[in-house]
Design a protein around this motif. Sequence first.
Motif, PDB file in Angstrom:
ATOM      1  N   VAL A  23       1.347  -1.139   0.516  1.00  0.00           N
ATOM      2  CA  VAL A  23      -0.288  -0.350   0.075  1.00  0.00           C
ATOM      3  C   VAL A  23       0.989   1.348   0.451  1.00  0.00           C
ATOM      4  O   VAL A  23       1.903   1.314   1.164  1.00  0.00           O
ATOM      5  CB  VAL A  23      -0.870   0.101   1.202  1.00  0.00           C
ATOM      6  CG1 VAL A  23      -2.056   1.302   1.471  1.00  0.00           C
ATOM      7  CG2 VAL A  23      -1.843  -1.413   1.361  1.00  0.00           C
ATOM      8  N   LEU A  24       1.051   2.405  -0.611  1.00  0.00           N
ATOM      9  CA  LEU A  24       1.310   3.043  -0.751  1.00  0.00           C
ATOM     10  C   LEU A  24       0.533   4.546  -0.173  1.00  0.00           C
ATOM     11  O   LEU A  24      -0.487   4.267  -0.011  1.00  0.00           O
ATOM     12  CB  LEU A  24       1.864   3.604  -2.117  1.00  0.00           C
ATOM     13  CG  LEU A  24       1.735   2.664  -3.424  1.00  0.00           C
ATOM     14  CD1 LEU A  24       2.262   3.937  -4.796  1.00  0.00           C
ATOM     15  CD2 LEU A  24       4.243   2.847  -2.833  1.00  0.00           C
ATOM     16  N   GLY A  25       1.477   6.078   0.339  1.00  0.00           N
ATOM     17  CA  GLY A  25       0.934   6.791   1.396  1.00  0.00           C
ATOM     18  C   GLY A  25       1.341   7.484   1.490  1.00  0.00           C
ATOM     19  O   GLY A  25       3.148   8.061   0.633  1.00  0.00           O
ATOM     20  N   ALA A  26       1.053   8.784   1.354  1.00  0.00           N
ATOM     21  CA  ALA A  26       2.415   9.929   2.014  1.00  0.00           C
ATOM     22  C   ALA A  26       1.043  10.336   2.767  1.00  0.00           C
ATOM     23  O   ALA A  26       0.261  10.970   3.601  1.00  0.00           O
ATOM     24  CB  ALA A  26       2.235  11.227   0.772  1.00  0.00           C
ATOM     25  N   VAL A  27       2.359  11.817   3.975  1.00  0.00           N
ATOM     26  CA  VAL A  27       1.798  11.770   4.408  1.00  0.00           C
ATOM     27  C   VAL A  27       1.707  13.707   4.049  1.00  0.00           C
ATOM     28  O   VAL A  27       2.751  14.180   3.976  1.00  0.00           O
ATOM     29  CB  VAL A  27       2.675  11.978   5.832  1.00  0.00           C
ATOM     30  CG1 VAL A  27       2.387  13.251   6.976  1.00  0.00           C
ATOM     31  CG2 VAL A  27       3.092  10.768   6.711  1.00  0.00           C
ATOM     32  N   VAL A  28       0.490  14.502   5.084  1.00  0.00           N
ATOM     33  CA  VAL A  28       0.252  16.011   3.757  1.00  0.00           C
ATOM     34  C   VAL A  28       0.668  16.513   5.041  1.00  0.00           C
ATOM     35  O   VAL A  28       0.664  16.855   6.255  1.00  0.00           O
ATOM     36  CB  VAL A  28      -1.370  15.652   3.905  1.00  0.00           C
ATOM     37  CG1 VAL A  28      -1.446  16.789   3.115  1.00  0.00           C
ATOM     38  CG2 VAL A  28      -1.465  14.435   2.528  1.00  0.00           C
ATOM     39  N   ALA A  56       2.223   0.962  10.355  1.00  0.00           N
ATOM     40  CA  ALA A  56       1.561   0.396   9.866  1.00  0.00           C
ATOM     41  C   ALA A  56       1.272  -0.341   8.428  1.00  0.00           C
ATOM     42  O   ALA A  56       1.004  -1.181   8.393  1.00  0.00           O
ATOM     43  CB  ALA A  56       0.094   1.378   9.273  1.00  0.00           C
ATOM     44  N   GLY A  57       2.453  -0.077   8.015  1.00  0.00           N
ATOM     45  CA  GLY A  57       3.035  -1.235   6.413  1.00  0.00           C
ATOM     46  C   GLY A  57       2.610   0.369   5.185  1.00  0.00           C
ATOM     47  O   GLY A  57       2.728  -1.280   4.369  1.00  0.00           O
ATOM     48  N   VAL A  58       2.678   0.935   5.451  1.00  0.00           N
ATOM     49  CA  VAL A  58       2.405   1.954   4.350  1.00  0.00           C
ATOM     50  C   VAL A  58       3.442   2.870   3.304  1.00  0.00           C
ATOM     51  O   VAL A  58       4.684   3.048   4.164  1.00  0.00           O
ATOM     52  CB  VAL A  58       1.032   2.702   4.738  1.00  0.00           C
ATOM     53  CG1 VAL A  58       1.213   3.738   3.737  1.00  0.00           C
ATOM     54  CG2 VAL A  58      -0.482   2.629   5.304  1.00  0.00           C
ATOM     55  N   GLU A  59       4.235   2.168   2.778  1.00  0.00           N
ATOM     56  CA  GLU A  59       5.067   2.246   1.828  1.00  0.00           C
ATOM     57  C   GLU A  59       4.851   4.137   1.426  1.00  0.00           C
ATOM     58  O   GLU A  59       4.193   4.194   1.108  1.00  0.00           O
ATOM     59  CB  GLU A  59       5.753   1.831   0.825  1.00  0.00           C
ATOM     60  CG  GLU A  59       7.101   2.544  -0.063  1.00  0.00           C
ATOM     61  CD  GLU A  59       7.470   1.713  -1.118  1.00  0.00           C
ATOM     62  OE1 GLU A  59       7.832   2.220  -1.994  1.00  0.00           O
ATOM     63  OE2 GLU A  59       6.150   0.018  -1.583  1.00  0.00           O
ATOM     64  N   ALA A  60       5.964   4.655   2.346  1.00  0.00           N
ATOM     65  CA  ALA A  60       5.528   6.394   2.224  1.00  0.00           C
ATOM     66  C   ALA A  60       6.264   6.855   0.479  1.00  0.00           C
ATOM     67  O   ALA A  60       7.597   6.465   0.108  1.00  0.00           O
ATOM     68  CB  ALA A  60       6.295   7.051   3.466  1.00  0.00           C
ATOM     69  N   VAL A  61       5.755   7.764   0.462  1.00  0.00           N
ATOM     70  CA  VAL A  61       5.878   8.255  -0.789  1.00  0.00           C
ATOM     71  C   VAL A  61       6.406  10.043  -1.062  1.00  0.00           C
ATOM     72  O   VAL A  61       5.416  10.237  -0.153  1.00  0.00           O
ATOM     73  CB  VAL A  61       5.381   7.805  -2.445  1.00  0.00           C
ATOM     74  CG1 VAL A  61       5.466   6.792  -2.494  1.00  0.00           C
ATOM     75  CG2 VAL A  61       3.870   8.294  -2.535  1.00  0.00           C
ATOM     76  N   ALA A  62       6.917  10.413  -1.863  1.00  0.00           N
ATOM     77  CA  ALA A  62       6.479  11.387  -1.743  1.00  0.00           C
ATOM     78  C   ALA A  62       5.432  12.595  -2.221  1.00  0.00           C
ATOM     79  O   ALA A  62       5.179  11.705  -3.240  1.00  0.00           O
ATOM     80  CB  ALA A  62       7.612  12.570  -2.098  1.00  0.00           C
ATOM     81  N   VAL A  70       1.505   7.027  -8.927  1.00  0.00           N
ATOM     82  CA  VAL A  70       1.009   6.268  -7.908  1.00  0.00           C
ATOM     83  C   VAL A  70      -0.455   5.193  -8.709  1.00  0.00           C
ATOM     84  O   VAL A  70      -0.571   3.746  -8.252  1.00  0.00           O
ATOM     85  CB  VAL A  70      -0.084   7.341  -7.273  1.00  0.00           C
ATOM     86  CG1 VAL A  70      -0.770   6.312  -6.577  1.00  0.00           C
ATOM     87  CG2 VAL A  70       1.115   7.882  -6.094  1.00  0.00           C
ATOM     88  N   GLN A  71      -0.933   5.342  -9.883  1.00  0.00           N
ATOM     89  CA  GLN A  71      -2.307   4.604 -10.438  1.00  0.00           C
ATOM     90  C   GLN A  71      -1.286   3.398 -10.619  1.00  0.00           C
ATOM     91  O   GLN A  71      -1.582   2.444 -10.908  1.00  0.00           O
ATOM     92  CB  GLN A  71      -2.408   6.058 -12.074  1.00  0.00           C
ATOM     93  CG  GLN A  71      -3.300   6.583 -11.176  1.00  0.00           C
ATOM     94  CD  GLN A  71      -3.836   7.341 -12.601  1.00  0.00           C
ATOM     95  OE1 GLN A  71      -3.330   7.686 -12.982  1.00  0.00           O
ATOM     96  NE2 GLN A  71      -5.037   7.581 -12.259  1.00  0.00           N
ATOM     97  N   ALA A 148      -6.679   4.866  -9.498  1.00  0.00           N
ATOM     98  CA  ALA A 148      -7.218   4.468 -11.371  1.00  0.00           C
ATOM     99  C   ALA A 148      -7.423   5.531 -12.394  1.00  0.00           C
ATOM    100  O   ALA A 148      -7.730   5.733 -12.845  1.00  0.00           O
ATOM    101  CB  ALA A 148      -7.594   2.811 -11.905  1.00  0.00           C
ATOM    102  N   ASP A 149      -9.261   5.977 -11.280  1.00  0.00           N
ATOM    103  CA  ASP A 149     -10.124   6.356 -12.042  1.00  0.00           C
ATOM    104  C   ASP A 149      -9.573   7.845 -11.809  1.00  0.00           C
ATOM    105  O   ASP A 149     -10.082   9.070 -12.858  1.00  0.00           O
ATOM    106  CB  ASP A 149     -11.138   6.517 -10.998  1.00  0.00           C
ATOM    107  CG  ASP A 149     -12.651   6.724 -11.950  1.00  0.00           C
ATOM    108  OD1 ASP A 149     -12.333   6.566 -13.350  1.00  0.00           O
ATOM    109  OD2 ASP A 149     -13.169   7.966 -11.310  1.00  0.00           O
ATOM    110  N   LEU A 150      -9.330   8.389 -10.566  1.00  0.00           N
ATOM    111  CA  LEU A 150      -8.841   9.989 -10.596  1.00  0.00           C
ATOM    112  C   LEU A 150      -8.005  10.193 -11.486  1.00  0.00           C
ATOM    113  O   LEU A 150      -6.718   9.855 -11.383  1.00  0.00           O
ATOM    114  CB  LEU A 150      -7.835  10.243  -9.016  1.00  0.00           C
ATOM    115  CG  LEU A 150      -9.507  10.085  -7.449  1.00  0.00           C
ATOM    116  CD1 LEU A 150      -9.204  10.590  -6.619  1.00  0.00           C
ATOM    117  CD2 LEU A 150     -10.539  11.053  -8.188  1.00  0.00           C
TER     118      LEU A 150
END
Length: 198
Positions: A23-28, A56-62, A70-71, A148-150
Motif C-alpha cells: 500500500v502506498l501513502g503520504a503524509v500531508v 502500519a505497513g504503508v510505503e511512504a512516497v513523496a 501512483v496509479q 485508477a479513476d482519479l
Amino acid sequence: MSAVLPPELPDPYDEVDMLDEPVLGAVVEEGRGSLPFALVHGESLVASAAWALGAAGVEAVALGTPWADVQESEQPFVLHDALCPLLDPGTIAALVRRAMDTDAVVVGVRPVTDTVKLVRDGTLGETLDRDALATVASPVVLPATVVADLERLPSLDFAALVTVLQARYPVELVEVPAAARRVTSTDDVRVLEALTRR
C-alpha cells in the motif's frame, strides 16, 4: 459530514497487525503552515505521522510523486494528515483493510462536540443534531479503483477532498480514537500531549 459508522478498530496500544499487501501513502503537511513542525512528545508532528504510517505497513512516497506513478502501482493510497499526528498505526491498518474489503473510500472522522446552528439570511436557525455530524480527521484511504479513476488528487484539504470524493464514489466515515484528533494550534498540541501522556 454524516453517517458516522461505529468504530471497529484495534486498541491503539495493542501490537500492530501490519498490512500484508503493498500500500502506498503520504503524509500531508502542505498548506498547513509551520504547525506540522511543532513538537509532540519530543517529535515533530510530521515525523510522528510518518512513523505511524510506516509502522502500519504503508510505503511512504513523496507527496509530489506524479499521480500516474501512483496509479501505475495499482495499490490503494493513504493520505495521512500531519495535523493528526497521534493516530495510531493499528487504526491506519484497519482503515486500509476496510477500504480494500469494501472498495470504498474510507475516512477517519471524529464526533462533533460543539453546538452547530443553521444561519439563514443572517438569522440564527435551528440546532443541528450532533449525532448526524462528523469532523474529518485522518486518514483518507483511496482504494485502488478510485486511484485508477482519479486524474489527480482534487485537494489536500481533507474536508474539501472528502466532499469531492462523496460526489463520485462510495465513502465510509469511521470514527477514529480521540488521540487522532486534529490540532489547529500549539495550544491544541499541548492538550493532545496531555491527553496521550502515559
